[in-house]
Write an enzyme that holds these catalytic residues in place. Structure first.
Site, PDB file in Angstrom:
ATOM      1  N   ASP A  14     -42.052  -5.627  14.983  1.00 33.66           N
ATOM      2  CA  ASP A  14     -41.291  -6.200  13.756  1.00 33.66           C
ATOM      3  C   ASP A  14     -42.064  -7.719  13.549  1.00 33.66           C
ATOM      4  O   ASP A  14     -42.514  -8.515  14.426  1.00 33.66           O
ATOM      5  CB  ASP A  14     -40.094  -6.832  14.382  1.00 33.66           C
ATOM      6  CG  ASP A  14     -39.164  -7.490  13.486  1.00 33.66           C
ATOM      7  OD1 ASP A  14     -39.661  -7.524  12.237  1.00 33.66           O
ATOM      8  OD2 ASP A  14     -37.945  -8.047  13.753  1.00 33.66           O
ATOM      9  N   SER A  36     -30.399 -10.418  11.412  1.00 29.68           N
ATOM     10  CA  SER A  36     -31.430 -10.620  10.271  1.00 29.68           C
ATOM     11  C   SER A  36     -31.697 -11.853   9.563  1.00 29.68           C
ATOM     12  O   SER A  36     -30.981 -13.004   9.847  1.00 29.68           O
ATOM     13  CB  SER A  36     -31.925  -9.248   9.571  1.00 29.68           C
ATOM     14  OG  SER A  36     -33.150  -9.426   8.990  1.00 29.68           O
ATOM     15  N   HIS A  81     -37.278  -3.323  13.347  1.00 29.54           N
ATOM     16  CA  HIS A  81     -36.151  -4.187  13.008  1.00 29.54           C
ATOM     17  C   HIS A  81     -35.045  -3.450  12.294  1.00 29.54           C
ATOM     18  O   HIS A  81     -35.246  -2.503  11.620  1.00 29.54           O
ATOM     19  CB  HIS A  81     -36.850  -5.240  11.792  1.00 29.54           C
ATOM     20  CG  HIS A  81     -36.081  -6.053  11.068  1.00 29.54           C
ATOM     21  ND1 HIS A  81     -36.210  -7.416  11.478  1.00 29.54           N
ATOM     22  CD2 HIS A  81     -35.232  -6.023  10.206  1.00 29.54           C
ATOM     23  CE1 HIS A  81     -35.203  -7.853  10.891  1.00 29.54           C
ATOM     24  NE2 HIS A  81     -34.738  -7.295   9.938  1.00 29.54           N
TER      25      HIS A  81
END
Length: 318
Positions: free
Chosen positions: A258, A160, A288
């Site tokens: 996501d 991320s 996610h």
């Protein structure tokens, strides 16, 4: 909720009990209280040694944790520099220890986990420069032998927001002429742009742990000035193709449900245009955070870790 998606049974159960955060509750203090869950007792963390090291950075000391396979304390190993997720604003704890230990043992390497400074206290580009300093330190032969790592076999990765930083550090390494090139990169569902009107932002903007309003909030904490978001080190998708040439071979993971899926896959295509060897996998039925949030741990988590370590082993043999 996107009812047309067939979610993994574990993810489906998670979402049935998930309560979205009200937009009025968005604050750093609240965000840092997020619970990443605990791994099931059936998941065994491989045995490794963990050493805390302090690296001199551009504005102070950076703490890193070095994971090594057990009984490899005196062996010179290839090394992975890893940047954690958490919206640039917190550390994702969850199953991170498991991920670091699994990479170290399965890829037979050291893993350097960077505890970079968090936003909003440390705004862009502080975290990027700190992580670059760690990479520079670990690839410097004057220091790498002290840490018993091979400076010619260095990979980089992140999840991320950490994947966003990993891309930026890779760009800096290329442009600043780092002596030893990065041999491999793995990126889990990276945010690479500050555009919040893509089809996946529209499709998954609510009802999921990473929502549109939350992502807008996190960007505002990390890069509050919009002019700074024109910098490709903040938003790598804005980089011209020519600037991406020469980046390391990359594994890029996106997930079906996501908000970041579309931009992540667009970035993979841009890497292809730049002749960067890239493998991009979209993991169906996932949301996610499924790699390091213990509450989302499932078979697909293990599969992605296996893909990662297989890529690392191959890269370290070249």
């Amino acid at each position: 909720m996107s009812h047309f998606i067939t979610f993994h049974k574990h993810i489906k159960a998670f979402l049935e009990n998930f309560k979205p955060t009200e937009n009025s509750q968005l604050s750093i203090d609240e965000y840092r209280l997020c619970d990443d869950g605990l791994l099931p007792e059936s998941i065994i963390i491989p045995e490794v040694t963990v050493e805390r090291i302090h690296v001199v950075g551009p504005a102070g000391i950076i703490c890193v944790l070095m994971y090594r396979p057990l009984n490899k304390l005196d062996t010179t190993l290839p090394v992975v520099v890893y940047m954690h997720g958490g919206g640039w604003s917190r550390e994702i704890k969850g199953s991170t220890d498991y991920l670091m230990a699994k990479i170290a043992t399965d890829a037979d390497c050291a893993v350097v986990y960077v505890k970079y400074s968090l936003s909003p206290e440390a705004k862009f580009p502080i975290a990027v420069e700190e992580c670059y300093s760690v990479l520079h330190w670990i690839t410097n032969p004057d220091y790498s032998h002290l840490s018993r790592v091979d400076p010619t076999r260095v990979a980089i990765g992140g999840e991320s927001s950490g994947a966003n930083i990993a891309i930026s550090v890779s760009l800096l390494a290329k442009e600043r002429g780092l002596k030893n090139k990065i041999v491999y990169s793995f990126l889990y569902y990276p945010p690479v742009n500050d555009v919040f009107n893509t089809s996946t932002y529209f499709e998954f903007q609510n009802d999921f742990p990473l929502a549109k309003k939350q992502m807008e909030f996190l960007w505002s904490q990390y890069v509050p000035k919009k002019i700074d978001r024109m910098n490709v080190l903040a938003c790598p998708l804005k980089a011209p193709v020519a600037r991406l040439k020469g980046l390391p071979p990359t594994l890029l993971i996106t997930v079906e449900a996501d908000i970041l899926r579309e931009e992540g896959e667009e970035f993979a295509k841009k890497l292809m245009e730049a002749d960067v060897p890239v493998t991009c996998h979209r993991i169906l039925g996932m949301i996610h955070g499924f790699v390091t949030k213990a509450s989302l741990f499932c078979e697909e988590t293990t599969m992605v870790i296996h893909m990662t370590t297989a890529g690392l082993r191959e890269a370290f043999l070249r």
